[in-house]
Design an enzyme around this catalytic site. Sequence first.
Site, PDB file in Angstrom:
ATOM      1  CB  THR A 138      -0.684   0.153   1.147  1.00 58.72           C
ATOM      2  OG1 THR A 138      -1.955   0.844   0.949  1.00 58.72           O
ATOM      3  CG2 THR A 138      -0.195   0.348   2.502  1.00 58.72           C
ATOM      4  CB  CYS A 169      -4.101   6.410   5.473  1.00 57.59           C
ATOM      5  SG  CYS A 169      -5.435   7.299   4.500  1.00 57.59           S
ATOM      6  CG  HIS A 201      -4.839   2.009   3.558  1.00 57.81           C
ATOM      7  ND1 HIS A 201      -3.772   2.231   2.312  1.00 57.81           N
ATOM      8  CD2 HIS A 201      -5.066   3.349   3.633  1.00 57.81           C
ATOM      9  CE1 HIS A 201      -3.682   3.323   2.013  1.00 57.81           C
ATOM     10  NE2 HIS A 201      -4.473   4.449   2.805  1.00 57.81           N
TER      11      HIS A 201
END
Length: 195
Positions: free
Chosen positions: A36, A41, A58
């Site tokens: 990712t 985040c 995530h």
Amino acid sequence: MVPGGALPEAADLGETEVTIYVGGLHVADEPTVIRTLLGSCVSVCLWDPVTRVGGMNHFMLPRSTAPEVEGDALRFGVHAMDRLIGTMMKLGAARRRLVAKVFGGAHVLALRTSSESVAEQNVRFVRGFLRDEGIPVAGEDLGGDHARHVRFYTASGRALVRRISSAAALARLALRERRAEAAPPASGDVVLFEA
């Protein structure tokens, strides 16, 4: 040995490769590379060293202020963490053996940083959640002002992080985060930043 010290790609090792985005989660009981890209985040990688079940989430915010978030629940840490743990247990992981590695929570948007920023809220949430659940943290790379590209290897529990500091890459990530802000979950409003 890989020439030039480069890291082998998942395909070279016979592993499946999966990319997750905001609100994404993946758990595997076979060798998989989960990857990712993070700004403010946070992603948590959990691993059971006995069963070799591993997973990553995530999430964008610790929790929702809207009463109903069913369709978008995994965008919020409280739901993403519960689902990650539950899904791992369904594949044979034992909660008492889980080990975490945590990444993200950077200040990549050109905004004043404060203790109430999205990044800071995410970092506080994930540290508190893991502490309260008794899940040890084997490694973390949180905060700062660099985006991160994370690759988590479920067969070994190893996580590799590449910090991204190029202006062009940060601009693209900041644009993606602004779009996420402008497109709140279908189930309710999310206020990421207040003026």
